[in-house]
Every structure is written in C-alpha cells, then in structure tokens.
Design a protein around this motif. Sequence first.
Motif, PDB file in Angstrom:
ATOM      1  N   ASP A  41       0.820  -1.219   0.000  1.00  0.00           N
ATOM      2  CA  ASP A  41       0.000   0.000   0.000  1.00  0.00           C
ATOM      3  C   ASP A  41       0.850   1.263   0.000  1.00  0.00           C
ATOM      4  O   ASP A  41       0.466   2.282  -0.546  1.00  0.00           O
ATOM      5  N   THR A  42       2.006   1.202   0.637  1.00  0.00           N
ATOM      6  CA  THR A  42       2.850   2.374   0.844  1.00  0.00           C
ATOM      7  C   THR A  42       3.721   2.723  -0.361  1.00  0.00           C
ATOM      8  O   THR A  42       3.851   3.889  -0.717  1.00  0.00           O
ATOM      9  N   TYR A  43       4.319   1.734  -0.998  1.00  0.00           N
ATOM     10  CA  TYR A  43       5.319   1.977  -2.036  1.00  0.00           C
ATOM     11  C   TYR A  43       4.716   2.039  -3.434  1.00  0.00           C
ATOM     12  O   TYR A  43       3.691   1.423  -3.716  1.00  0.00           O
ATOM     13  N   SER A  44       5.365   2.771  -4.319  1.00  0.00           N
ATOM     14  CA  SER A  44       4.898   2.976  -5.693  1.00  0.00           C
ATOM     15  C   SER A  44       5.170   1.777  -6.583  1.00  0.00           C
ATOM     16  O   SER A  44       4.429   1.522  -7.522  1.00  0.00           O
ATOM     17  N   ALA A  45       6.257   1.069  -6.318  1.00  0.00           N
ATOM     18  CA  ALA A  45       6.625  -0.094  -7.133  1.00  0.00           C
ATOM     19  C   ALA A  45       7.040  -1.237  -6.214  1.00  0.00           C
ATOM     20  O   ALA A  45       7.839  -1.048  -5.291  1.00  0.00           O
ATOM     21  N   VAL A  46       6.470  -2.402  -6.470  1.00  0.00           N
ATOM     22  CA  VAL A  46       6.813  -3.609  -5.721  1.00  0.00           C
ATOM     23  C   VAL A  46       7.007  -4.703  -6.758  1.00  0.00           C
ATOM     24  O   VAL A  46       6.095  -5.008  -7.532  1.00  0.00           O
ATOM     25  N   PHE A  47       8.220  -5.273  -6.784  1.00  0.00           N
ATOM     26  CA  PHE A  47       8.513  -6.273  -7.810  1.00  0.00           C
ATOM     27  C   PHE A  47       9.647  -7.188  -7.383  1.00  0.00           C
ATOM     28  O   PHE A  47      10.390  -6.897  -6.446  1.00  0.00           O
ATOM     29  N   GLU A  48       9.749  -8.306  -8.089  1.00  0.00           N
ATOM     30  CA  GLU A  48      10.888  -9.209  -7.968  1.00  0.00           C
ATOM     31  C   GLU A  48      11.741  -8.962  -9.196  1.00  0.00           C
ATOM     32  O   GLU A  48      11.239  -8.976 -10.316  1.00  0.00           O
ATOM     33  N   GLY A  49      13.022  -8.700  -8.988  1.00  0.00           N
ATOM     34  CA  GLY A  49      13.870  -8.411 -10.132  1.00  0.00           C
ATOM     35  C   GLY A  49      15.315  -8.772  -9.901  1.00  0.00           C
ATOM     36  O   GLY A  49      15.798  -8.800  -8.771  1.00  0.00           O
ATOM     37  N   LYS A  50      16.001  -9.021 -11.002  1.00  0.00           N
ATOM     38  CA  LYS A  50      17.418  -9.366 -10.981  1.00  0.00           C
ATOM     39  C   LYS A  50      18.229  -8.123 -11.315  1.00  0.00           C
ATOM     40  O   LYS A  50      17.931  -7.417 -12.290  1.00  0.00           O
ATOM     41  N   VAL A  51      19.258  -7.851 -10.533  1.00  0.00           N
ATOM     42  CA  VAL A  51      20.135  -6.706 -10.778  1.00  0.00           C
ATOM     43  C   VAL A  51      21.022  -7.039 -11.973  1.00  0.00           C
ATOM     44  O   VAL A  51      21.794  -7.989 -11.933  1.00  0.00           O
ATOM     45  N   THR A  52      20.891  -6.247 -13.040  1.00  0.00           N
ATOM     46  CA  THR A  52      21.692  -6.484 -14.234  1.00  0.00           C
ATOM     47  C   THR A  52      22.840  -5.492 -14.362  1.00  0.00           C
ATOM     48  O   THR A  52      23.795  -5.747 -15.087  1.00  0.00           O
ATOM     49  N   GLU A  53      22.741  -4.368 -13.660  1.00  0.00           N
ATOM     50  CA  GLU A  53      23.802  -3.367 -13.746  1.00  0.00           C
ATOM     51  C   GLU A  53      23.859  -2.539 -12.470  1.00  0.00           C
ATOM     52  O   GLU A  53      22.832  -2.115 -11.945  1.00  0.00           O
ATOM     53  N   GLN A  59      24.135  12.518  -6.427  1.00  0.00           N
ATOM     54  CA  GLN A  59      23.635  13.229  -5.259  1.00  0.00           C
ATOM     55  C   GLN A  59      22.168  13.600  -5.476  1.00  0.00           C
ATOM     56  O   GLN A  59      21.819  14.204  -6.471  1.00  0.00           O
ATOM     57  N   PHE A  60      21.298  13.192  -4.547  1.00  0.00           N
ATOM     58  CA  PHE A  60      19.890  13.573  -4.550  1.00  0.00           C
ATOM     59  C   PHE A  60      19.575  14.118  -3.168  1.00  0.00           C
ATOM     60  O   PHE A  60      19.718  13.410  -2.176  1.00  0.00           O
ATOM     61  N   GLY A  61      19.144  15.337  -3.082  1.00  0.00           N
ATOM     62  CA  GLY A  61      18.755  15.905  -1.791  1.00  0.00           C
ATOM     63  C   GLY A  61      19.864  15.801  -0.774  1.00  0.00           C
ATOM     64  O   GLY A  61      20.951  16.323  -0.966  1.00  0.00           O
ATOM     65  N   PHE A  62      19.603  15.074   0.324  1.00  0.00           N
ATOM     66  CA  PHE A  62      20.568  14.982   1.415  1.00  0.00           C
ATOM     67  C   PHE A  62      21.421  13.727   1.345  1.00  0.00           C
ATOM     68  O   PHE A  62      22.223  13.480   2.230  1.00  0.00           O
ATOM     69  N   GLY A  63      21.250  12.910   0.331  1.00  0.00           N
ATOM     70  CA  GLY A  63      21.989  11.658   0.310  1.00  0.00           C
ATOM     71  C   GLY A  63      22.606  11.346  -1.026  1.00  0.00           C
ATOM     72  O   GLY A  63      22.303  11.943  -2.040  1.00  0.00           O
ATOM     73  N   GLU A  64      23.495  10.365  -0.988  1.00  0.00           N
ATOM     74  CA  GLU A  64      24.145   9.893  -2.187  1.00  0.00           C
ATOM     75  C   GLU A  64      23.492   8.571  -2.577  1.00  0.00           C
ATOM     76  O   GLU A  64      23.428   7.643  -1.773  1.00  0.00           O
ATOM     77  N   TYR A  65      22.993   8.510  -3.790  1.00  0.00           N
ATOM     78  CA  TYR A  65      22.291   7.326  -4.278  1.00  0.00           C
ATOM     79  C   TYR A  65      23.103   6.648  -5.374  1.00  0.00           C
ATOM     80  O   TYR A  65      23.837   7.299  -6.099  1.00  0.00           O
ATOM     81  N   ARG A  66      22.931   5.328  -5.491  1.00  0.00           N
ATOM     82  CA  ARG A  66      23.541   4.571  -6.585  1.00  0.00           C
ATOM     83  C   ARG A  66      22.418   4.063  -7.473  1.00  0.00           C
ATOM     84  O   ARG A  66      21.372   3.645  -7.000  1.00  0.00           O
ATOM     85  N   LYS A  67      22.673   4.093  -8.763  1.00  0.00           N
ATOM     86  CA  LYS A  67      21.688   3.662  -9.762  1.00  0.00           C
ATOM     87  C   LYS A  67      21.881   2.170 -10.043  1.00  0.00           C
ATOM     88  O   LYS A  67      22.995   1.723 -10.307  1.00  0.00           O
ATOM     89  N   TYR A  68      20.774   1.424  -9.960  1.00  0.00           N
ATOM     90  CA  TYR A  68      20.781  -0.007 -10.272  1.00  0.00           C
ATOM     91  C   TYR A  68      19.757  -0.274 -11.374  1.00  0.00           C
ATOM     92  O   TYR A  68      18.653   0.258 -11.336  1.00  0.00           O
TER      93      TYR A  68
END
Length: 187
Positions: A41-53, A59-68
Amino acid sequence: MKRISFLTILIVLVTLGFTIYPGEKAYACSCVDNNALEKLDTYSAVFEGKVTEKGARSQFGFGEYRKYTFEAVRAWKGVHEQKLTIHSLDQGSASCGFQFTKDETYLVFASSDEKDHTLKTTLCSGNKLISQADEDVKLLGAGEWVTEDDLGSTNSTANYLFPLVLGSIGLFLVIVVAIIYVRRRQK
C-alpha cells in the motif's frame, strides 16, 4: 591530593563499567517494521527483479544514491517495463543505505520521487534477497509474471486503447444529448 585520587578512581570505575557492560548497541538508522501487504500500500513499485547493472553514484537531496538496473521477473505494483532503474541510498546501513549485488534477485519496494520521477529505495523499504523473502511473497500473493511480450502488448495497446474507447463513448453521448436538446427546443 586525596580529591584528585578520588576523582581519578571514580573516572576509572565509570569507564571500566562502560567497557565491561556496554549496554545496547545504538543504530543511526531506525526503521518501522511493516509487513509486505502494508508495504504494498505504501510503495509505488513492488517487484521481484534481478540486478543487471550497478551504476554510478549521484547526489539527490541529502543523500548519495547509486543507480541499479533491474530486469523485472514478477510484479505486484507499479512496473510498466521489464527493465527498470532504481536509485538506492548508498551510504551504508548505519545511514539507512541499501546496496544491491549484481546478478542477484531481490524483492524490491521503491517509492516514486515526484520531483525527478525516479524510483528510490533505502534500507527501511524492506528489500530482500528473493531467497529470504518467502513469507513476504506469500503475503503478496502470486503477482504477475513479467515477460517482454506481455509488457509490450499490455503497455502499447491497453494504455492507449482504453482512453480512446472511453473518449469515443463520451463524445458519442455528448452528440446524442446535443441532438435531443436541439430537437426539443425546436418543438
């Protein structure tokens, strides 16, 4: 002199007490533990997935994010493509960061950032290796298996056909009402 030695002994005893009995561990990241249905109910996307990259940090807002980049296998909510990108807080678990491992499959809960339209996740989202998510998957139910063919036909046809049909019906009803109105005024 006695005062200094008493103070020294007191400091040594207090320090020794903290080293012998350190108390509970303190964590900088504190998460609310919700079950998978509450997260659905809370999250926009819920899925099972394999990390391919595993991509670069940004930098986004107050934190450092990594793209997967993920290849979705099964979806419960918010997945419209087989390949999708998630930005995960990448500052370690003490700062609520979560790092995915390439070629591993996860149950992922991600929120949509309205400012830049990206999907983001953290340690508190509840992401898990799919091999450790049996209870969550049971709560979520079967989900929909994601294949390139399914997504291609669903997205390209259904997403455009439904509004077109609905719009045509609405236009037809407006024309019929207008004709009836004009004929009644003429009588």
